[in-house]
Design an enzyme around this catalytic site. Structure first.
Site, PDB file in Angstrom:
ATOM      1  N   GLU A 204      13.466  15.740  14.110  1.00 24.24           N
ATOM      2  CA  GLU A 204      12.732  15.511  12.857  1.00 24.24           C
ATOM      3  C   GLU A 204      13.295  16.225  11.640  1.00 24.24           C
ATOM      4  O   GLU A 204      13.099  15.777  10.507  1.00 24.24           O
ATOM      5  CB  GLU A 204      11.264  15.910  13.022  1.00 24.24           C
ATOM      6  CG  GLU A 204      11.001  17.385  13.131  1.00 24.24           C
ATOM      7  CD  GLU A 204       9.521  17.703  13.309  1.00 24.24           C
ATOM      8  OE1 GLU A 204       8.985  18.451  12.485  1.00 24.24           O
ATOM      9  OE2 GLU A 204       8.909  17.187  14.267  1.00 24.24           O
TER      10      GLU A 204
ATOM     11  N   ARG B  50       5.088  20.137  19.439  1.00 19.31           N
ATOM     12  CA  ARG B  50       6.480  20.396  19.096  1.00 19.31           C
ATOM     13  C   ARG B  50       7.347  19.262  19.641  1.00 19.31           C
ATOM     14  O   ARG B  50       7.180  18.835  20.781  1.00 19.31           O
ATOM     15  CB  ARG B  50       6.956  21.734  19.682  1.00 19.31           C
ATOM     16  CG  ARG B  50       6.333  22.969  19.035  1.00 19.31           C
ATOM     17  CD  ARG B  50       6.888  23.196  17.642  1.00 19.31           C
ATOM     18  NE  ARG B  50       6.388  24.424  17.045  1.00 19.31           N
ATOM     19  CZ  ARG B  50       5.314  24.505  16.280  1.00 19.31           C
ATOM     20  NH1 ARG B  50       4.584  23.417  16.052  1.00 19.31           N
ATOM     21  NH2 ARG B  50       4.953  25.663  15.732  1.00 19.31           N
TER      22      ARG B  50
ATOM     23  N   HIS C 119       4.818  14.748  11.172  1.00 18.62           N
ATOM     24  CA  HIS C 119       4.404  16.154  11.258  1.00 18.62           C
ATOM     25  C   HIS C 119       3.297  16.451  10.244  1.00 18.62           C
ATOM     26  O   HIS C 119       3.353  17.428   9.487  1.00 18.62           O
ATOM     27  CB  HIS C 119       5.596  17.094  11.028  1.00 18.62           C
ATOM     28  CG  HIS C 119       5.464  18.400  11.761  1.00 18.62           C
ATOM     29  ND1 HIS C 119       6.499  19.009  12.423  1.00 18.62           N
ATOM     30  CD2 HIS C 119       4.399  19.220  11.937  1.00 18.62           C
ATOM     31  CE1 HIS C 119       6.098  20.141  12.967  1.00 18.62           C
ATOM     32  NE2 HIS C 119       4.813  20.292  12.683  1.00 18.62           N
TER      33      HIS C 119
ATOM     34  N   ASP D 182       3.397  13.081  16.486  1.00 17.87           N
ATOM     35  CA  ASP D 182       3.392  13.663  15.153  1.00 17.87           C
ATOM     36  C   ASP D 182       4.606  14.566  14.961  1.00 17.87           C
ATOM     37  O   ASP D 182       4.869  15.015  13.857  1.00 17.87           O
ATOM     38  CB  ASP D 182       2.102  14.466  14.941  1.00 17.87           C
ATOM     39  CG  ASP D 182       1.988  15.021  13.529  1.00 17.87           C
ATOM     40  OD1 ASP D 182       1.958  14.210  12.585  1.00 17.87           O
ATOM     41  OD2 ASP D 182       1.933  16.250  13.365  1.00 17.87           O
TER      42      ASP D 182
END
Length: 333
Positions: A265, A236, A297, A260
């Protein structure tokens, strides 16, 4: 006839949606590529339940709009439920399910691959080769087996990541406030996060975004880490204070960072910014660094995982609609 309406269906999900439809001829399925919002809730009118996936919040207004259209059975195609207004959901009598385990391997593999790429300086070497600079030095790698790998969080994903890194020959240590008895017997756990920071050459995060974990990676925690540490976050975005990581990269304390997920985001990831003004200067800085690997992500994004997310979410929703106990209910309220 039972009817289920699905939001935000992507092209890559459609084959698995058709697979589920073909196996459930007695259920009418409709869908849209739009996200669930107060405005789009009306698209589901007449349905018995909805299947959803999005990064937007499920606000009180959104939940009320669904309820106004007679729908209080909602199945998420993902794990996270922290963006649901649970108080409002409880007030409206919502039943909610998620897919807590769709493919731990997908995410753990991604974390392991990215960690190894950082250690081998793959991005820097790729950039050299693209310029036709075929010299070795100074882009020398580190072997995974020479590293102490610290795993923060030993749930499904963390355990698979541990197995992969041990397969490379690395020494693995772990920290979790909820200890797995089998892992504890085998001696993986250290007593505190500080112990893990002190010992680990590679630190990979596999914990949820709960208040206690927000910015767990910060200036103070980075200061406790080993010189040339590698940090991996596929969990997260809010777990990491991005500015602190940038300072660590600038100082040389952090050898490399694989991310990631990103605390800013939403609205940036899963969008095409080619030829447009990029909206986040900090993220652009990270993307440009030779020792930072950014993926938007996508750790979960495999055919195996996407199929499981679609099939299990629809199975869950049908169980709710039929008044049965769903396989993976979410506690509401």
């Amino acid at each position: 006839m039972t009817k289920i309406f699905a939001y935000a269906i992507r092209e890559d999900e459609k084959p698995f949606l058709k697979e589920w439809e073909d196996a459930h001829k007695d259920v009418e399925v409709e869908y849209t590529d739009k996200l669930l919002t107060p405005e789009t809730a009306a698209l589901a009118k007449g349905a018995d339940g909805v299947v959803v996936y999005q990064q937007l919040d499920y606000t009180a207004e959104t939940l009320q709009a669904l309820a106004d259209n007679g729908i209080t059975k909602m199945s998420l195609r993902n794990v996270g439920v922290d963006n649901i207004d649970m108080a409002k959901a409880k007030e409206l009598g919502f039943q909610i399910t998620n897919v807590p385990v769709y493919s731990p391997n997908a995410i753990a593999e991604h974390a392991a691959i990215q960690a190894a790429r950082i250690l081998r300086q793959d991005k820097a070497m790729d950039e050299k080769v693209a310029r036709h600079d075929l010299r070795w030095a100074p882009t020398i790698g580190r072997e995974v087996r020479d590293q102490v790998v610290g795993v923060v969080g030993t749930g499904h994903i963390g355990q698979v990541f541990m197995q992969i890194m041990e397969g490379f020959g690395a020494k693995v240590i772990a920290y979790d406030i909820f200890r797995n008895p089998e892992l504890e017997k085998k001696g993986y756990y250290v007593d505190s996060l500080d112990d893990l920071y002190k010992q680990a050459d590679v630190i990979s995060l596999h914990v949820p975004d709960v208040p206690a974990n927000v910015h767990m990676i910060n200036d103070k925690s980075i200061a406790k880490m080993k010189q040339d540490v590698v940090i991996v976050n596929v969990s997260r975005g809010p777990l990491v204070d991005t500015d602190a990581v940038i300072r660590g990269l600038d100082s040389g304390k952090i050898f490399g960072y694989a991310m990631d997920v990103y605390e800013g985001e939403v609205g940036v990831f899963n969008e095409d910014w080619e030829g447009k003004e990029f909206p986040d200067a900090r993220l652009a800085d990270l993307i440009a660094r030779p020792n930072v690997l950014v993926t938007p992500h996508t750790a979960f994004y495999t055919t195996h995982a996407v199929r499981n997310m679609v099939i299990k979410a629809f199975d869950n929703n049908l169980e709710l609609v039929e008044g049965k106990e769903a396989e993976t209910p979410v506690k509401v309220g």
